[in-house]
Design an enzyme around this catalytic site. Sequence first.
Site, PDB file in Angstrom:
ATOM      1  N   ARG A 224       0.863  -1.190   0.000  1.00 50.81           N
ATOM      2  CA  ARG A 224       0.000   0.000   0.000  1.00 50.81           C
ATOM      3  C   ARG A 224       0.899   1.239   0.000  1.00 50.81           C
ATOM      4  NH1 ARG A 224      -3.531  -2.555  -1.767  1.00 50.81           N
ATOM      5  NH2 ARG A 224      -5.605  -2.942  -0.934  1.00 50.81           N
ATOM      6  N   HIS A 272      -1.225  -0.260 -10.003  1.00 54.87           N
ATOM      7  CA  HIS A 272      -1.969  -1.148  -9.089  1.00 54.87           C
ATOM      8  C   HIS A 272      -2.456  -2.403  -9.824  1.00 54.87           C
ATOM      9  CE1 HIS A 272      -4.284  -1.186  -5.056  1.00 54.87           C
ATOM     10  NE2 HIS A 272      -4.073  -2.425  -5.473  1.00 54.87           N
TER      11      HIS A 272
HETATM   12  P1  NDP Z   1      -2.318 -10.578   5.422  1.00 56.28           P
HETATM   13  O1  NDP Z   1      -3.230  -9.881   6.357  1.00 56.28           O
HETATM   14  O2  NDP Z   1      -2.478 -12.040   5.172  1.00 56.28           O
HETATM   15  O3  NDP Z   1      -0.788 -10.383   5.878  1.00 56.28           O
HETATM   16  C1  NDP Z   1      -0.308  -9.191   6.402  1.00 56.28           C
HETATM   17  C2  NDP Z   1       1.089  -9.427   6.939  1.00 56.28           C
HETATM   18  O4  NDP Z   1       1.595  -8.196   7.468  1.00 56.28           O
HETATM   19  C3  NDP Z   1       1.113 -10.431   8.098  1.00 56.28           C
HETATM   20  O5  NDP Z   1       2.263 -11.262   8.017  1.00 56.28           O
HETATM   21  C4  NDP Z   1       1.208  -9.534   9.336  1.00 56.28           C
HETATM   22  O6  NDP Z   1       1.821 -10.132  10.461  1.00 56.28           O
HETATM   23  C5  NDP Z   1       2.060  -8.427   8.790  1.00 56.28           C
HETATM   24  N1  NDP Z   1       1.921  -7.228   9.602  1.00 56.28           N
HETATM   25  C6  NDP Z   1       0.796  -6.492   9.845  1.00 56.28           C
HETATM   26  N2  NDP Z   1       1.055  -5.484  10.702  1.00 56.28           N
HETATM   27  C7  NDP Z   1       2.363  -5.585  11.025  1.00 56.28           C
HETATM   28  C8  NDP Z   1       3.224  -4.859  11.869  1.00 56.28           C
HETATM   29  N3  NDP Z   1       2.782  -3.806  12.580  1.00 56.28           N
HETATM   30  N4  NDP Z   1       4.517  -5.242  11.974  1.00 56.28           N
HETATM   31  C9  NDP Z   1       4.971  -6.314  11.283  1.00 56.28           C
HETATM   32  N5  NDP Z   1       4.202  -7.057  10.447  1.00 56.28           N
HETATM   33  C10 NDP Z   1       2.918  -6.696  10.325  1.00 56.28           C
HETATM   34  O7  NDP Z   1      -2.407  -9.789   4.052  1.00 56.28           O
HETATM   35  P2  NDP Z   1      -2.142 -10.327   2.574  1.00 56.28           P
HETATM   36  O8  NDP Z   1      -0.837 -11.038   2.558  1.00 56.28           O
HETATM   37  O9  NDP Z   1      -3.328 -11.012   2.062  1.00 56.28           O
HETATM   38  O10 NDP Z   1      -2.025  -8.921   1.800  1.00 56.28           O
HETATM   39  C11 NDP Z   1      -1.016  -7.982   2.147  1.00 56.28           C
HETATM   40  C12 NDP Z   1      -1.343  -6.649   1.514  1.00 56.28           C
HETATM   41  O11 NDP Z   1      -1.101  -6.695   0.117  1.00 56.28           O
HETATM   42  C13 NDP Z   1      -2.810  -6.222   1.605  1.00 56.28           C
HETATM   43  O12 NDP Z   1      -3.108  -5.672   2.867  1.00 56.28           O
HETATM   44  C14 NDP Z   1      -2.908  -5.195   0.515  1.00 56.28           C
HETATM   45  O13 NDP Z   1      -2.569  -3.945   1.078  1.00 56.28           O
HETATM   46  C15 NDP Z   1      -1.837  -5.634  -0.495  1.00 56.28           C
HETATM   47  N6  NDP Z   1      -2.374  -6.105  -1.784  1.00 56.28           N
HETATM   48  C16 NDP Z   1      -1.970  -5.458  -2.927  1.00 56.28           C
HETATM   49  C17 NDP Z   1      -2.412  -5.875  -4.160  1.00 56.28           C
HETATM   50  C18 NDP Z   1      -1.927  -5.210  -5.407  1.00 56.28           C
HETATM   51  O14 NDP Z   1      -2.380  -5.527  -6.510  1.00 56.28           O
HETATM   52  N7  NDP Z   1      -0.977  -4.283  -5.325  1.00 56.28           N
HETATM   53  C19 NDP Z   1      -3.323  -7.022  -4.299  1.00 56.28           C
HETATM   54  C20 NDP Z   1      -3.669  -7.636  -3.032  1.00 56.28           C
HETATM   55  C21 NDP Z   1      -3.207  -7.187  -1.825  1.00 56.28           C
HETATM   56  P3  NDP Z   1       1.156 -11.419  11.166  1.00 56.28           P
HETATM   57  O15 NDP Z   1       1.371 -12.551  10.191  1.00 56.28           O
HETATM   58  O16 NDP Z   1       1.930 -11.590  12.411  1.00 56.28           O
HETATM   59  O17 NDP Z   1      -0.298 -11.102  11.369  1.00 56.28           O
END
Ligand code: NDP
Length: 309
Positions: A224, A272
Amino acid sequence: MTRTILFAAGPGLWAEYETPLRTALDGQDVRLTTEAAPEDVDYIVYAPKSHLQDFSPYTNLKAVLNLWAGVEGIVGNPTLTAPLVRMVDEEGLTQGMVEWVTGHVLRHHLGMDAHIVNPDHVWDNRAPPLASDRIVAVLGLGALGAACATSLADLGFHVRGWSRSQKGLPRVSCRAGDEGLGAALDGAEIVVLLLPDTSQTREVINETTLSRLAPGAVVINPGRGPLIDDDALLAALDDGRLSHATLDVFRTEPLPADHPFWAHPRVTVTPHIASETRVSSAARAIADNIARAEAGQPLKGRVDRAAGY
Ligand code: NDP
């Protein structure tokens, strides 16, 4: 008892999703509709730009199923008290992200640009290093980040991963929490951002964290836009601390025509498109989650409202 599923993601998406959803839901005792009395609705299929913002009349709601992986457009909605689910679809969304991330990592790892655009026909026959000589940090090890980190490790890269809670992924050096971030970034040559947009992750890439990377590092952001302090990134690109940034997501989308990223020689802008929800596999993921809910099983991709993702 027949369950009512309200498709509240708008007429354009309804035209795309109606048939695949009906096919995927075949065999379940459900009614799929775009109109229903709120108190009759059991599940809502949702997209962030939906007109539906007030969930309070939906008193019997069992879950809201978001069509996208990012939930920043709905997670803070105080009228929503039912479980919220983000899109997790290994077959479509995850596979697309793995392909985009590995492709862009390999572009920079192999130095492809120098040979694709070589107007002076320079015969520079230095071979690129092997993947095992390259440190790649993947920030975010969720559905998408874990799959990308694993694929990069399979290619032989020295992969470090970072998440909020400690993970264990084969061949990936996993770190967690604030204290793990520096260890994940120190000396990294390529950084991939797959974090959600929350108050905790905003501007995780900033002056301080950029200073921990290897000289000439590359930042790749399909997560993001707000994950990056744009001014700090531009300053690091200008003075050569970073050699490139490949950016798929931005604070304002579409990226405004006069934004410095467009013209910067060390920035690649993609609109995107890193990965998108693919209709047929997403329909199957939604149907699967409704079946799980009906069977009393945990929902896949359930959002932690307090954590914001
Ligand atoms: P998930 O919710 O499955 O994973 C998020 C990850 O971020 C988890 O490993 C989580 O840790 C980690 N995380 C969250 N907060 C923190 C923090 N404060 N410190 C350290 N690690 C943190 O999301 P997805 O993998 O499904 O998607 C990730 C992002 O990709 C989406 O939120 C979206 O913004 C983006 N996206 C972009 C697309 C594009 O076309 N550009 C398409 C689809 C998604 P933990 O495992 O411990 O919870």
